[in-house]
Design an enzyme around this catalytic site. Structure first.
Site, short mmCIF file in Angstrom:
data_model
loop_
_atom_site.label_atom_id
_atom_site.label_comp_id
_atom_site.label_asym_id
_atom_site.label_seq_id
_atom_site.Cartn_x
_atom_site.Cartn_y
_atom_site.Cartn_z
N CYS A 160 14.10 10.27 6.19
CA CYS A 160 14.04 9.83 7.59
C CYS A 160 15.40 9.96 8.28
O CYS A 160 15.47 10.28 9.45
CB CYS A 160 13.55 8.39 7.66
SG CYS A 160 14.50 7.30 6.59
N GLY A 192 7.17 4.88 7.85
CA GLY A 192 6.42 6.13 7.93
C GLY A 192 6.70 6.82 9.25
O GLY A 192 7.73 6.59 9.88
N GLY A 193 5.77 7.65 9.65
CA GLY A 193 5.96 8.45 10.86
C GLY A 193 5.84 7.63 12.14
O GLY A 193 5.19 6.58 12.16
N GLU A 248 9.92 1.08 10.33
CA GLU A 248 11.01 2.01 9.98
C GLU A 248 10.42 3.40 10.13
O GLU A 248 9.59 3.82 9.32
CB GLU A 248 11.48 1.80 8.55
CG GLU A 248 12.00 0.42 8.23
CD GLU A 248 13.35 0.13 8.85
OE1 GLU A 248 14.00 1.08 9.33
OE2 GLU A 248 13.74 -1.04 8.88
N LYS A 277 0.85 -1.20 0.00
CA LYS A 277 0.00 0.00 0.00
C LYS A 277 0.88 1.25 0.00
O LYS A 277 1.49 1.61 0.99
CB LYS A 277 -0.93 0.04 1.22
CG LYS A 277 -2.07 1.03 0.94
CD LYS A 277 -2.63 1.70 2.14
CE LYS A 277 -1.87 2.88 2.67
NZ LYS A 277 -1.80 4.07 1.80
N GLU A 304 10.93 15.88 14.62
CA GLU A 304 11.25 15.68 13.20
C GLU A 304 10.46 16.68 12.37
O GLU A 304 9.23 16.67 12.40
CB GLU A 304 10.89 14.25 12.78
CG GLU A 304 11.31 13.95 11.36
CD GLU A 304 10.87 12.57 10.89
OE1 GLU A 304 9.70 12.21 11.09
OE2 GLU A 304 11.72 11.85 10.33
N GLY A 322 3.35 4.67 13.25
CA GLY A 322 3.97 3.39 13.64
C GLY A 322 3.40 2.84 14.93
O GLY A 322 3.16 1.64 15.07
P1 NAD Z 1 2.80 8.50 7.49
O1 NAD Z 1 3.07 7.75 8.72
O2 NAD Z 1 1.80 9.61 7.54
O3 NAD Z 1 2.29 7.55 6.31
C1 NAD Z 1 3.03 6.45 5.88
C2 NAD Z 1 2.09 5.43 5.29
O4 NAD Z 1 1.24 4.97 6.31
C3 NAD Z 1 1.20 5.93 4.16
O5 NAD Z 1 1.07 4.91 3.20
C4 NAD Z 1 -0.14 6.14 4.86
O6 NAD Z 1 -1.24 5.98 3.99
C5 NAD Z 1 -0.12 5.04 5.88
N1 NAD Z 1 -0.94 5.26 7.07
C6 NAD Z 1 -1.30 6.43 7.65
N2 NAD Z 1 -2.07 6.21 8.74
C7 NAD Z 1 -2.20 4.88 8.85
C8 NAD Z 1 -2.86 4.02 9.78
N3 NAD Z 1 -3.55 4.49 10.81
N4 NAD Z 1 -2.77 2.68 9.60
C9 NAD Z 1 -2.07 2.17 8.57
N5 NAD Z 1 -1.43 2.92 7.66
C10 NAD Z 1 -1.48 4.27 7.80
O7 NAD Z 1 4.22 8.99 7.00
P2 NAD Z 1 4.54 9.90 5.75
O8 NAD Z 1 4.13 11.29 6.11
O9 NAD Z 1 4.02 9.29 4.50
O10 NAD Z 1 6.13 9.76 5.70
C11 NAD Z 1 6.95 10.52 6.48
C12 NAD Z 1 7.48 9.73 7.66
O11 NAD Z 1 8.07 8.51 7.24
C13 NAD Z 1 8.57 10.47 8.37
O12 NAD Z 1 8.35 10.43 9.76
C14 NAD Z 1 9.83 9.69 8.03
O13 NAD Z 1 10.85 9.80 8.96
C15 NAD Z 1 9.32 8.31 7.89
N6 NAD Z 1 10.23 7.50 7.07
C16 NAD Z 1 11.04 6.57 7.69
C17 NAD Z 1 11.94 5.81 6.95
C18 NAD Z 1 12.86 4.83 7.62
O14 NAD Z 1 13.44 4.02 6.92
N7 NAD Z 1 13.00 4.84 8.93
C19 NAD Z 1 11.99 5.97 5.57
C20 NAD Z 1 11.15 6.89 4.97
C21 NAD Z 1 10.26 7.66 5.74
#
Ligand code: NAD
Length: 502
Positions: A284, A228-229, A250, A175, A385, A233
């Site tokens: 990230c 993601g965030g 991650e 997704k 962040e 997470g």
């Molecule tokens: P986000 O957490 O808002 O979204 C990431 C993904 O999660 C998207 O596909 C979103 O649709 C999905 N999502 C959102 N809410 C959800 C829920 N309740 N249940 C399941 N899925 C859900 O993050 P973002 O704004 O897309 O990305 C930015 C963040 O990602 C930053 O915090 C960054 O540090 C992190 N990131 C980490 C790494 C790593 O390797 N550690 C790499 C890239 C990005």
């Protein structure tokens, strides 16, 4: 109007409720494409197909070498279409074309790495105290894996998830982030043309909640892999408790980049820029905190501010652009709010801090590369962040203070040190509470080496052999080489079938 579809059970389909989502170019905020938007019912379908594909389908039963062949073909196909992928990534994500080109080749290399790795020795054998037992471990796929990725590296994150997941024999539902599905759709066109068994690899489009969250909560899904965030997470982890599915996370970071006075300062300066400005700082592992030794801090900061003001910000498609737009107007506003927070907290804005309003760029989400100095460790711009081109400078007067400042964070994703004193650099790296560390460089990432964070930056590792292991269950097998009667139960007769009558 053409509507881009999602890929479920080997077919291109529109979401059941015919919902649509407009995908924008962040450099212009104009529409790039319209894609179908899935709902919870589509997620349920994907999960059912994926379950069937894992429990009764071909992919998990195929020999590792056969799976590898498909993944090698995919890597070749990505490379063959590399420029098309790179252009699409830049149009959808914003990053300069040279960065997208790098990501595309890295994604192809990731599929190739895991295609190779899966045919290499994986298990272990043990010499146990009982000489009659041959003990061993084999690794098996976990099952159906939900894979949720963010918008900053749309294609590369898809590769980091799909390559090890599929190589290990799992069935995968990917997704993508809502704003950046286009290169994932293109990737699945290649997957479709190569011909993976139906349901073994699916593309599910839709909002994080409820579509992504169903992948996390469904008892039919065996593993959830999320990038993601940190806030999301945490929700994923909670949702996953129902069936105690395997979870890898991650997450975010606020990584320290430590520059000692004895480093090659020209080298350190350019890496300090690269650490925070690559990918517009929407990375990230961005080096978003620059820790400078006091004796060089003033001069280094001034030079850095001058260099930041010369960075060429522009549309990613223009060959001279060194930094592209932020992903959306809303995200730009969030980053600008942090600039205001920094000012209100009393930090000194050395350079930048504004949306770019020139005639050419005002329609997009462009922002000036930004530096704050005179920060204190408690400030929100030092602790949180920001996920944009905003650097917070901190200063230190000795090695111990540098380490203490660096580790003063809820995050622990990455960190770097610049010095010509190798022993000092190594001492500092060993003390950093972070999963990815560098000396005299910033940002290099390798498919061969594990990626992931300490503390609230995540759980588990991707990439390298660790990344493959994270998609496997460990099965212990013990074989009795001398199967004779145990002699444990006194009432058993000599044949063992007939109990002794009293
Ligand atoms: P986000 O957490 O808002 O979204 C990431 C993904 O999660 C998207 O596909 C979103 O649709 C999905 N999502 C959102 N809410 C959800 C829920 N309740 N249940 C399941 N899925 C859900 O993050 P973002 O704004 O897309 O990305 C930015 C963040 O990602 C930053 O915090 C960054 O540090 C992190 N990131 C980490 C790494 C790593 O390797 N550690 C790499 C890239 C990005």
């Amino acid at each position: 109007m053409t509507v881009e579809k999602m890929y479920l059970n080997g077919k291109w389909v529109e979401g059941i409720e015919q919902k649509r989502r407009t995908i924008l170019n962040p450099a212009t905020n104009l529409t790039l494409k319209t894609v179908t938007d899935g709902t919870v019912v589509d997620a349920q379908h994907a999960i059912r197909y994926g379950r069937e594909a894992f429990d009764h389908g071909l992919w998990p039963q195929m020999r590792a070498a056969e799976r590898a062949t498909s993944l090698f073909k995919l890597a070749d196909a990505i490379e063959k279409n590399a420029e098309e992928f790179a252009v699409l990534e830049t149009l959808n994500q914003g990053k300069p074309l040279r960065e997208s080109r790098y990501d595309v080749l890295d994604a192809a290399a990731c599929f190739r790495y895991y295609a190779g790795l899966i045919t290499k020795p994986l298990g272990q054998t043990y010499e146990v105290p009982d000489p009659n037992i041959q003990s061993m471990v084999v690794r098996e796929p976990i099952g159906l894996c939900g894979q949720i990725i963010p918008w900053n590296y749309p294609l590369l994150m898809a590769a980091w998830k799909l390559a090890p997941g599929l190589a290990a024999g799992n069935c995968c539902i990917l997704k993508p982030a809502e704003m950046t599905p286009l290169t994932a759709i293109k990737l699945f066109e290649l997957i479709d043309s190569i011909g993976f068994p139906p349901g073994s690899v699916q593309l599910l489009l839709g909002p994080g909640d409820p579509v992504g969250s169903l992948l996390a909560s469904s008892p039919l899904v065996d593993k959830i892999a999320f990038t993601g965030g940190t806030v999301t997470g945490r929700k994923i982890m909670q949702a996953a408790t129902g069936n105690l599915k395997k979870v890898t996370l991650e997450l975010g970071g606020k990584s320290p980049n430590i520059v000692f006075a004895d480093s090659d300062l020209d080298v350190a300066l350019e890496y300090a820029m690269f650490g925070i400005l690559a990918g517009q700082g929407e990375v990230c592992s961005a080096g978003s905190r620059l820790l400078l030794e006091s004796s060089i801090a003033e001069d280094f900061s001034q030079k850095l501010a001058k260099a930041f003001s010369k960075v060429v910000v522009g549309e990613g498609m223009h060959s001279d652009s060194e930094m592209g737009p932020l992903i959306s107007a809303a995200h730009l506003q969030k980053v600008l709010n942090y600039v205001q927070i920094g000012k209100d907290e009393g930090a000194k804005l050395l350079t930048g801090g504004n949306k770019i309003e020139t005639d050419l760029l005002k329609v997009g989400n462009f922002m000036e590369p930004t530096i704050f100095s005179e920060t204190t460790p408690q400030m929100r711009i030092v602790q949180e962040e920001i996920f944009g081109p905003v650097l917070a400078i901190q200063t230190f007067s000795n090695e111990a203070e540098a380490i203490a400042l660096a580790n003063n964070s809820i995050y622990g994703l990455a960190g770097a040190v610049f010095t010509k004193d190798g022993a000092k650099g190594m001492r500092v790296l060993r003390k950093l509470r972070a999963g990815i560390t560098w000396m005299n460089t910033y940002h290099p990432t390798f498919n061969e080496a594990p990626w992931g964070g300490y503390k609230q930056s995540g759980i588990g590792r991707e990439l390298g052999t660790f990344g493959l292991e994270a998609y496997t269950e460990v099965k212990q097998i013990n074989i009795n080489l001398n199967p004779v009667r145990l002699g444990w139960f006194s009432k058993l007769g000599s044949t063992g079938f007939e109990p002794v009558t009293c």
